[in-house]
Design an enzyme around this catalytic site. Sequence first.
Site, short mmCIF file in Angstrom:
data_model
loop_
_atom_site.label_atom_id
_atom_site.label_comp_id
_atom_site.label_asym_id
_atom_site.label_seq_id
_atom_site.Cartn_x
_atom_site.Cartn_y
_atom_site.Cartn_z
N ASP A 91 0.86 -1.19 0.00
CA ASP A 91 0.00 0.00 0.00
C ASP A 91 0.89 1.24 0.00
O ASP A 91 0.71 2.16 0.79
CB ASP A 91 -0.92 -0.04 1.24
CG ASP A 91 -1.92 1.13 1.24
OD1 ASP A 91 -2.04 1.81 0.22
OD2 ASP A 91 -2.56 1.35 2.29
N ASN A 133 -3.04 3.09 12.80
CA ASN A 133 -4.21 2.20 12.78
C ASN A 133 -3.87 0.73 12.59
O ASN A 133 -4.49 -0.14 13.15
CB ASN A 133 -5.16 2.65 11.66
CG ASN A 133 -6.34 1.71 11.51
OD1 ASN A 133 -7.16 1.60 12.41
ND2 ASN A 133 -6.40 0.98 10.41
N HIS A 134 -2.86 0.49 11.75
CA HIS A 134 -2.54 -0.90 11.41
C HIS A 134 -1.05 -1.04 11.15
O HIS A 134 -0.36 -0.04 10.94
CB HIS A 134 -3.30 -1.32 10.15
CG HIS A 134 -3.13 -0.35 9.02
ND1 HIS A 134 -4.04 0.66 8.75
CD2 HIS A 134 -2.15 -0.20 8.09
CE1 HIS A 134 -3.63 1.38 7.72
NE2 HIS A 134 -2.48 0.89 7.29
N ASP A 231 -2.61 9.19 10.03
CA ASP A 231 -3.37 8.45 9.02
C ASP A 231 -4.63 7.84 9.65
O ASP A 231 -4.58 7.33 10.77
CB ASP A 231 -2.46 7.33 8.47
CG ASP A 231 -3.05 6.59 7.30
OD1 ASP A 231 -3.25 7.23 6.25
OD2 ASP A 231 -3.33 5.38 7.43
N GLU A 273 -6.21 12.88 9.40
CA GLU A 273 -6.91 12.47 8.18
C GLU A 273 -8.21 11.80 8.58
O GLU A 273 -8.21 10.70 9.14
CB GLU A 273 -6.05 11.47 7.39
CG GLU A 273 -6.65 11.17 6.03
CD GLU A 273 -6.63 9.71 5.64
OE1 GLU A 273 -6.97 9.43 4.48
OE2 GLU A 273 -6.31 8.85 6.47
N HIS A 339 -2.73 12.34 -2.48
CA HIS A 339 -2.12 11.15 -3.08
C HIS A 339 -3.13 10.02 -3.28
O HIS A 339 -2.79 8.99 -3.84
CB HIS A 339 -0.98 10.66 -2.18
CG HIS A 339 -1.46 10.29 -0.81
ND1 HIS A 339 -1.98 11.22 0.07
CD2 HIS A 339 -1.55 9.10 -0.18
CE1 HIS A 339 -2.35 10.62 1.18
NE2 HIS A 339 -2.10 9.33 1.06
N ASP A 340 -4.36 10.20 -2.79
CA ASP A 340 -5.39 9.19 -2.96
C ASP A 340 -6.34 9.63 -4.09
O ASP A 340 -6.03 10.53 -4.84
CB ASP A 340 -6.16 9.00 -1.65
CG ASP A 340 -5.29 8.35 -0.58
OD1 ASP A 340 -4.46 7.49 -0.93
OD2 ASP A 340 -5.42 8.71 0.61
C1 NOJ Z 1 -5.09 6.71 4.09
C2 NOJ Z 1 -3.95 6.96 3.16
O1 NOJ Z 1 -4.05 8.27 2.66
C3 NOJ Z 1 -4.03 5.92 2.08
O2 NOJ Z 1 -3.12 6.19 1.06
C4 NOJ Z 1 -3.79 4.56 2.69
O3 NOJ Z 1 -3.98 3.56 1.72
C5 NOJ Z 1 -4.77 4.31 3.83
N1 NOJ Z 1 -4.91 5.43 4.72
C6 NOJ Z 1 -4.33 3.13 4.67
O4 NOJ Z 1 -3.23 3.48 5.44
#
Ligand code: NOJ
Length: 569
Positions: A91, A133-134, A231, A273, A339-340
């Site tokens: 990811d 978170n993970h 995040d 975020e 970036h998403d």
């Molecule tokens: C949010 C991030 O902006 C994204 O790019 C990521 O895939 C997810 N959180 C998981 O960490």
Amino acid sequence: MGLKLKGYIAVIFILFICGCKQSKDQAASPDAVPEWYTNAFIYNLDVETFKDSNGDGTGDFNGLTQKLGYLDTLGVDVIWLAPFQPTPNGDDGYDETDYYGIDKKLGTDKDFQDFMAAAKKKGIRVIMDLVLNHTSSAHEWFKIARADTASKYHSWYVWSDKKPGDANKGMVFPGVQTETWTYDEATRKYYFHRFYDFEPDLNYENQQVRDMAADVLRFWLKKGVDGFRLDAVPFIIDLPKTGSANPKHLFNILTSLRKTVQAVKPDAVLLGEANVTAEENKDFFGQDGSRIQMMFNFYVNQYLFYSLAKEDPESLKKALEEFRQKPATAQWAFFLRNHDEVDLARLSKSQRSLVFEKFGPESNMQIYDRGIRRRLAPMLADPVLIRMSYSLLFSFPGAPVIRYGEEIGMGDDLTLQERLSVRTPMQWDHSPNSGFSTNRITVRPVISYGNYTYRKVNVADESADKNSLLTFIKELAALRKLHPEIGGGKWKILDAGNSNIMAIQYLLKGRQLIAVHNFSKAPQQFSLSLSDADGTAFKQLIGGSKEIQISKDQKIQLKGYGFQWYSAK
Ligand code: NOJ
């Protein structure tokens, strides 16, 4: 010592103090509110795709250090680093295997420290992505958690003996991810993952996990970072067992993260975020501002794109109004593209369809049933509209955030998977692979075809062109620094008597600025009435310094997608 001599020494001392290189926030006007992030221009980059210094095809910290001069000239106050910890990169780095490490491909600890020192020297602050978170499923903790259910690490993650009934709900990446609970052969249990199945969620009900998070924050603060882009905040604090769709949240975790940060570095910032409504957001700031200081405003972002698509700012104005209330020390972070994907999930179906139709009509441009995976320049296509959007961004009542490459109008590569389309290497110049790397093969392909090839879109050409997007963004950033009233003042949306126009007025300690934007591609005429000060003289700030009196009788003309900022004289 005679009085005269004492006075002389005092004057020299004062001159010396004044002459010392001030950090950018200190250099701001005395009217500026004290928090350094209130008017900060934040620039997000991924070290991996920014600049490769050793020719191995992957960007690195030494490459980034070489480019600090560029960021300084651009007017960047804060660099936000995408995750740079060791990772299998499933990811793009958000799947970490060591919170305390630096991915070897990006450099050594010394390279990181050198970068931090060089940034500090230029007065640029650094915040880093932190993915609490993970972890990656390849993290040692998760490996032990699977191998030994009696180990302490087992309860660091979230398990269920039976498959929960809502295992196919609450996925963040629908279409790619099919469930939020996945069966693990080793433990014969299901583990929870809000994101991909290789990103198991940590269990924040466990005090040891909270202590670990605090430890990680302290570790990086001591290495000099000025804060964190936190995040996936809602998912750090949610309780999956209360239901994936509408889980309960443990907001006190945010209060303690903030306390931890402040104990080490009182002015460090947490930038959260969370794609939430204004009502939900209150709990993230905390009523008294005791939790997260800055929040990305995803809500305004979606209504901004809708308003652009509709050529009518009404929804955007409404969205901004909804987010008016915030604690005095809190701030919004506004952005156009990150970036998403452009996440349009909060729009109604018909609103979303309009944005898709205008800005991402092909199915390959859309993603996760809710968003668009394109960069801004190809999405908006019209250079005037692109400039108008940046003018809006820099005039929003919060801190502007842009992502590397947006300032030169980089394009996307839709042959790459999911959100990688907007994560291609930075385009520096005409040399092979855009000056990003001397290696023939790069971490991700450089865009080398079509309208957005590095041969047409690059920093070198745009730096030399006074009409380029890059020059324009530099001017906006410089202008913004001169006007702290934008991020720190009181704001009001003025009635322009024309539904295509958005006009915002900012007031701060005798300063006044008005920003006007035409959302229509056709020219528009309008007038503004300043209730208690009609007829005030203003100076135009963009493209010359013409004077104008703003009053209900004074007609103002704007070209199609035209914009202007006015400052009271
Ligand atoms: C949010 C991030 O902006 C994204 O790019 C990521 O895939 C997810 N959180 C998981 O960490």
